[in-house]
Design an enzyme around this catalytic site. Structure first.
Site, short mmCIF file in Angstrom:
data_model
loop_
_atom_site.label_atom_id
_atom_site.label_comp_id
_atom_site.label_asym_id
_atom_site.label_seq_id
_atom_site.Cartn_x
_atom_site.Cartn_y
_atom_site.Cartn_z
CG HIS A 189 -12.36 -4.28 11.08
ND1 HIS A 189 -11.11 -4.51 11.60
CD2 HIS A 189 -12.18 -4.22 9.74
CE1 HIS A 189 -10.22 -4.61 10.62
NE2 HIS A 189 -10.86 -4.43 9.48
NE ARG A 223 -5.39 -3.70 9.59
CZ ARG A 223 -6.43 -3.98 8.79
NH1 ARG A 223 -7.45 -3.15 8.70
NH2 ARG A 223 -6.47 -5.10 8.10
CD GLU A 239 -10.39 -3.77 14.86
OE1 GLU A 239 -10.72 -4.81 14.26
OE2 GLU A 239 -10.05 -2.73 14.29
N1 LIG Z 1 -11.63 -1.39 7.32
C1 LIG Z 1 -11.48 -2.46 6.57
O1 LIG Z 1 -12.25 -3.42 6.69
C2 LIG Z 1 -10.42 -2.50 5.56
C3 LIG Z 1 -9.21 -1.88 5.78
N2 LIG Z 1 -8.21 -1.96 4.85
C4 LIG Z 1 -6.98 -1.24 5.14
O2 LIG Z 1 -6.91 -0.08 4.32
C5 LIG Z 1 -5.55 0.31 4.15
C6 LIG Z 1 -5.26 0.67 2.70
O3 LIG Z 1 -5.45 -0.46 1.86
P1 LIG Z 1 -5.10 -0.41 0.29
O4 LIG Z 1 -5.51 0.88 -0.27
O5 LIG Z 1 -5.63 -1.66 -0.28
O6 LIG Z 1 -3.53 -0.49 0.37
P2 LIG Z 1 -2.47 0.02 -0.73
O7 LIG Z 1 -1.21 -0.69 -0.43
O8 LIG Z 1 -3.05 -0.07 -2.09
O9 LIG Z 1 -2.29 1.57 -0.37
C7 LIG Z 1 -1.63 2.02 0.75
C8 LIG Z 1 -0.98 3.33 0.42
O10 LIG Z 1 -0.39 3.86 1.60
C9 LIG Z 1 0.82 4.49 1.24
N3 LIG Z 1 1.67 4.60 2.41
C10 LIG Z 1 2.45 3.65 3.00
N4 LIG Z 1 3.09 4.17 4.06
C11 LIG Z 1 2.71 5.47 4.14
C12 LIG Z 1 3.05 6.52 5.02
N5 LIG Z 1 3.93 6.33 6.01
N6 LIG Z 1 2.47 7.72 4.82
C13 LIG Z 1 1.59 7.92 3.81
N7 LIG Z 1 1.26 6.96 2.92
C14 LIG Z 1 1.80 5.75 3.09
C15 LIG Z 1 1.38 3.61 0.16
O11 LIG Z 1 2.30 4.30 -0.65
C16 LIG Z 1 0.13 3.21 -0.61
O12 LIG Z 1 -0.08 4.07 -1.71
C17 LIG Z 1 -4.74 -0.85 4.70
O13 LIG Z 1 -4.33 -0.53 6.01
C18 LIG Z 1 -5.73 -1.99 4.78
O14 LIG Z 1 -5.39 -2.94 5.75
C19 LIG Z 1 -8.39 -2.61 3.68
C20 LIG Z 1 -9.56 -3.25 3.41
C21 LIG Z 1 -10.67 -3.26 4.33
O1 LIG Z 2 -8.85 -6.41 4.40
C1 LIG Z 2 -8.58 -5.73 5.39
O2 LIG Z 2 -7.49 -5.18 5.58
C2 LIG Z 2 -9.59 -5.59 6.43
O3 LIG Z 2 -9.36 -4.85 7.35
C3 LIG Z 2 -10.82 -6.38 6.37
O4 LIG Z 2 -10.89 -7.11 7.56
P1 LIG Z 2 -11.91 -8.34 7.69
O5 LIG Z 2 -11.53 -9.35 6.66
O6 LIG Z 2 -13.27 -7.80 7.46
O7 LIG Z 2 -11.70 -8.88 9.07
#
Ligand SMILES: NC(=O)C1=CN([C@@H]2O[C@H](COP(=O)(O)OP(=O)(O)OC[C@H]3O[C@@H](n4cnc5c(N)ncnc54)[C@H](O)[C@@H]3O)[C@@H](O)[C@H]2O)C=CC1
Ligand SMILES: O=C(O)C(=O)COP(=O)(O)O
Length: 526
Positions: free
Chosen positions: A278, A230, A259
Site C-alpha cells: 500500500h 482498493r 491489510e
Molecule cells: N494505493 C493508494 O495508496 C491510493 C489509493 N487511492 C484510491 O484510488 C481510488 C481512486 O481515487 P481518485 O481517483 O482520487 O478518486 P476519484 O473520485 O477522483 O475517481 C474515482 C472514479 O471512479 C468512478 N467510479 C465510481 N464508481 C464506479 C464504478 N462502479 N465503476 C466504474 N467507475 C466508477 C467515479 O466516477 C470516478 O470518476 C480510490 O479508491 C482511492 O481510495 C487513492 C490514493 C492513494
Molecule cells: O489515499 C488513499 O486512498 C490511500 O489509499 C493512501 O493510503 P495511506 O494514507 O498511504 O494509508
C-alpha cells in the site's frame, strides 16, 4: 484547549498546524480496544488507511467533532455512524493523486520489464538476461477503470507513452473521456480488448469483486491487471487462480482485501505478480500535501469554521462554500426564526431561492435552513453534517423551490414552515456589506436586521396600537431597541417587528394579545 489524536503516521507539517490550536497526541499502531478506550478524550482524530474507525469507536468518541483522513479513501471510516453523530469527516481529495497515479504507472512498467525480479536476481549474484525479456507498452491498449483524478492522470501519461486508451466509468461524460484521449466503453469490452487494465475506482458495494472469475475469464491471456485503488475490488483467490492457470499473464497489487496482507497465495506467484505494501500515496510530496490539507481542515473545524473537503456534507465543495457562506448564515437565521414562529413540531419546510440566488446550488442552503430550524430543539448538537438526517428522523417534509423572477433584492431566501402554531413564512436578503435583513414576515414587507430577542405581532393597522404596546412593554420593563410596521394596505392587517434588549418575560404574550387590534404575538430568540 482541544485535543487531537493522530493514530497513523502523518507528516510533521500536519502536526505543526494542529499544535497551533490543540494538544496533539501521536499514538500509532493502537489496537481497536486501545483506541476505543482513549478516544473519548479527543475532539478530533487524524488517520490514514491504517486505523479502522468503526461504529464502536465513533460511539466511544463522545467529544469527537471531526475525523480527518490524510488521503483519499475513507472506506476505513463508518461514515453513516459519524454522520448520525454529527461528526464531520474530511479527506484530502487531491493531495496524493500524482503519487498514486505514478505508482500505478510504475507497476505497469515494472510488470512489463520484470524490474523487481531482475533487481533481486542481480543482487543475489546472478547475471541472467534471458529470463527477464520484457514487452513494450507502446501501441498497447490500456483499459482505465475509473476515470477520476488518478485515472485521468494515468491516462494522460499513458497517452504520452503511445498507448491506446479505453476507459470504463459510468459517471464520466464521453466528452471528458475524449479530452483525455480515451474511448469510453462498457466494462466487458474493456476486459476483452485491453493489454493492461488499471483500476482507479472507490470500493463500494457495486465495485466489490468487480474483477472476479467471470470477468478475469474475459481478459486476453497476454493481459495484465494493476490495482492501486482498493483491496477487495479484485477477488484475490480468483486472480491467483487465473495467473496460475495462464488464463491471464500477470498482476501488480498495491492494495489487498485484508491489510497487512497475511498468508496468501499471491505471495507464491513468480515474476508475473508484483506486490507492494500500500505504497501508492507514500511519496514525500504527497505526505506533506495530505498532512497539511487535512490538518488545516481539522484546525478550522476546531475553531468553528467550515471544512473545505467534508465527505459527509453533500454539495459543500470549497467553491460552493466560499460563494454561499454569507447566505448560509442567512439561511440559518431564517430557519431558526421561522421554526419559532411555526412553533415546535414543524411538519414541513419550504426553502425558496429567489432572484439571483435561484441559480445557485440549493442543497447547502437547505441544510443550513434545517440546521437553523432544529437549533431550538437540538442546540449545539445539530450541525451541517447531521441536520438533514435529524430533520428526516423528525418526519419534516422538505421542499426546495426556486423563483428567479423575484427582483426585490439581488437574491433572497424565502422559508415557509408549518408547525403547531400554523404556517408562517420569512424572507431575508443580504444588504450592503452582507448584512442580513428580514424583508418579509408572513407576507408583510419589512426591512429589519434580525436581533437576539424579537417580538412579532399580527394586528390591525389602526391609530394607538403602537402606543399601547409600547406602554405595556414598558410596564414589564422591556426596552425596545427598534420597531417597524409592515403592511400591505392602509388600515388593513399588519405585522410589527420589534427588537428588544432582553428576553420577553413569561406571561407577557397573553397580555399583548389582549390589546385591542392585536391578533397574535410571537416571541423569538435568535
Ligand atoms: N494505493 C493508494 O495508496 C491510493 C489509493 N487511492 C484510491 O484510488 C481510488 C481512486 O481515487 P481518485 O481517483 O482520487 O478518486 P476519484 O473520485 O477522483 O475517481 C474515482 C472514479 O471512479 C468512478 N467510479 C465510481 N464508481 C464506479 C464504478 N462502479 N465503476 C466504474 N467507475 C466508477 C467515479 O466516477 C470516478 O470518476 C480510490 O479508491 C482511492 O481510495 C487513492 C490514493 C492513494
Ligand atoms: O489515499 C488513499 O486512498 C490511500 O489509499 C493512501 O493510503 P495511506 O494514507 O498511504 O494509508
Amino acid at each position: 484547549m482541544s485535543k487531537v489524536l493522530v493514530s497513523d503516521p502523518i507528516d510533521q507539517a500536519g502536526i505543526d498546524i494542529l499544535t497551533q490550536v490543540a494538544t496533539v497526541d501521536v499514538k500509532t499502531g493502537l489496537k481497536p480496544a486501545e483506541l476505543t478506550a482513549i478516544i473519548g478524550e479527543y475532539d478530533a482524530l487524524m488517520i490514514r488507511s491504517g486505523t479502522q474507525v468503526t461504529e464502536e469507536i465513533i460511539q466511544a468518541g463522545t467529544q469527537l467533532k471531526i475525523i480527518g483522513r490524510a488521503g483519499v479513501g475513507v472506506d476505513n471510516v463508518d461514515i453513516p455512524a459519524a454522520t448520525r453523530r454529527g461528526i464531520v469527516v474530511v479527506n484530502s481529495p487531491e493531495g496524493n493523486t500524482i503519487a498514486a497515479a505514478e505508482h500505478a504507472l510504475a507497476m505497469m512498467l515494472s510488470l512489463s520489464r520484470h524490474i523487481p525480479d531482475a533487481n533481486a536476481s542481480v543482487k543475489s549474484g546472478e547475471w541472467d538476461r534471458k529470463s527477464f525479456v520484457g514487452v513494450e507498452v507502446y501501441k498497447k491498449t490500456l483499459g482505465v477503470v475509473g476515470l477520476g483524478k488518478i485515472g485521468s492522470h494515468v491516462a494522460t501519461v499513458a497517452k504520452a507513452m503511445g498507448m491506446k486508451l479505453l476507459a470504463y466509468d459510468p459517471f464520466i461524460s464521453t466528452e471528458r473521456a475524449e479530452q483525455l484521449g480515451c474511448q469510453l466503453v462498457e466494462i466487458d469490452l474493456l476486459m476483452q480488448q485491453a493489454d493492461y487494465i488499471t483500476l482507479h475506482i472507490p470500493k463500494t458495494p457495486q465495485t466489490t469483486h468487480l474483477i472476479n472469475a467471470t470477468t478475469l475469464a474475459k481478459m486476453k491471456p497476454t493481459a495484465r491487471i494493476i490495482n492501486c485503488a482498493r483491496g477487495g475490488i479484485i477477488d484475490e483467490a480468483a486472480l491467483a487462480a487465473a495467473i496460475k492457470s495462464g488464463q491471464i499473464k500477470g498482476a501488480a497489487l498495491d492494495v489487498f482485501e485484508s491489510e497487512p496482507l497475511g498468508e496468501s497465495d499471491l505471495r507464491s506467484l513468480g515474476k508475473e505478480m508484483i506486490l507492494t505494501p500500500h505504497l501508492g500515496a507514500s511519496t514525500t510530496e504527497a505526505q506533506v500535501n495530505v498532512a497539511i490539507d487535512v490538518a488545516e481542515q481539522i484546525r478550522d473545524v476546531l475553531l468553528g469554521l467550515p471544512a473545505r473537503s467534508a465527505v459527509n456534507i453533500p454539495g459543500f465543495g470549497p467553491d460552493v462554500l466560499e460563494e454561499l457562506k454569507p447566505y448560509m448564515q442567512l439561511a440559518e437565521t431564517l430557519g431558526n426564526l421561522v421554526g419559532q414562529l411555526a412553533g415546535g413540531r414543524v411538519e414541513s419546510l419550504t426553502v425558496r431561492l429567489q432572484g439571483e440566488l435561484a441559480t445557485n446550488k440549493s442543497q447547502p442552503l437547505v441544510v443550513a435552513s434545517l440546521k437553523g430550524l432544529l437549533y431550538q430543539a437540538l442546540r449545539e448538537r445539530v450541525n451541517y453534517v447531521n441536520a438533514s438526517i435529524e430533520a428526516k428522523e423528525r418526519g419534516i417534509r422538505v421542499i426546495e423551490t426556486r423563483d428567479a423572477s423575484v427582483r426585490d433584492y439581488a437574491g433572497s431566501l424565502h422559508l415557509e414552515a408549518t408547525g403547531t402554531l400554523g404556517t408562517h413564512s420569512v424572507t431575508g436578503a443580504l444588504l450592503g456589506d452582507k448584512e442580513i435583513h428580514l424583508t418579509d414576515v408572513d407576507g408583510f414587507p419589512i426591512n429589519v436586521p434580525p436581533s437576539k430577542y424579537m417580538l412579532f405581532t399580527l394586528h390591525r393597522d389602526m391609530p394607538g396600537i403602537i402606543g399601547k404596546l409600547g406602554s405595556l412593554l414598558g410596564s414589564f420593563n422591556v426596552n425596545i431597541a427598534s420597531m417597524q410596521v409592515g403592511r400591505k394596505i392602509v388600515r388593513g392587517d399588519a405585522v410589527m417587528a420589534l427588537s428588544i434588549d432582553d428576553p420577553l418575560p413569561d406571561g407577557i404574550l397573553s397580555e399583548i394579545v389582549k390589546v385591542a387590534g392585536i391578533r397574535d404575538a410571537y416571541t423569538v430568540n435568535l
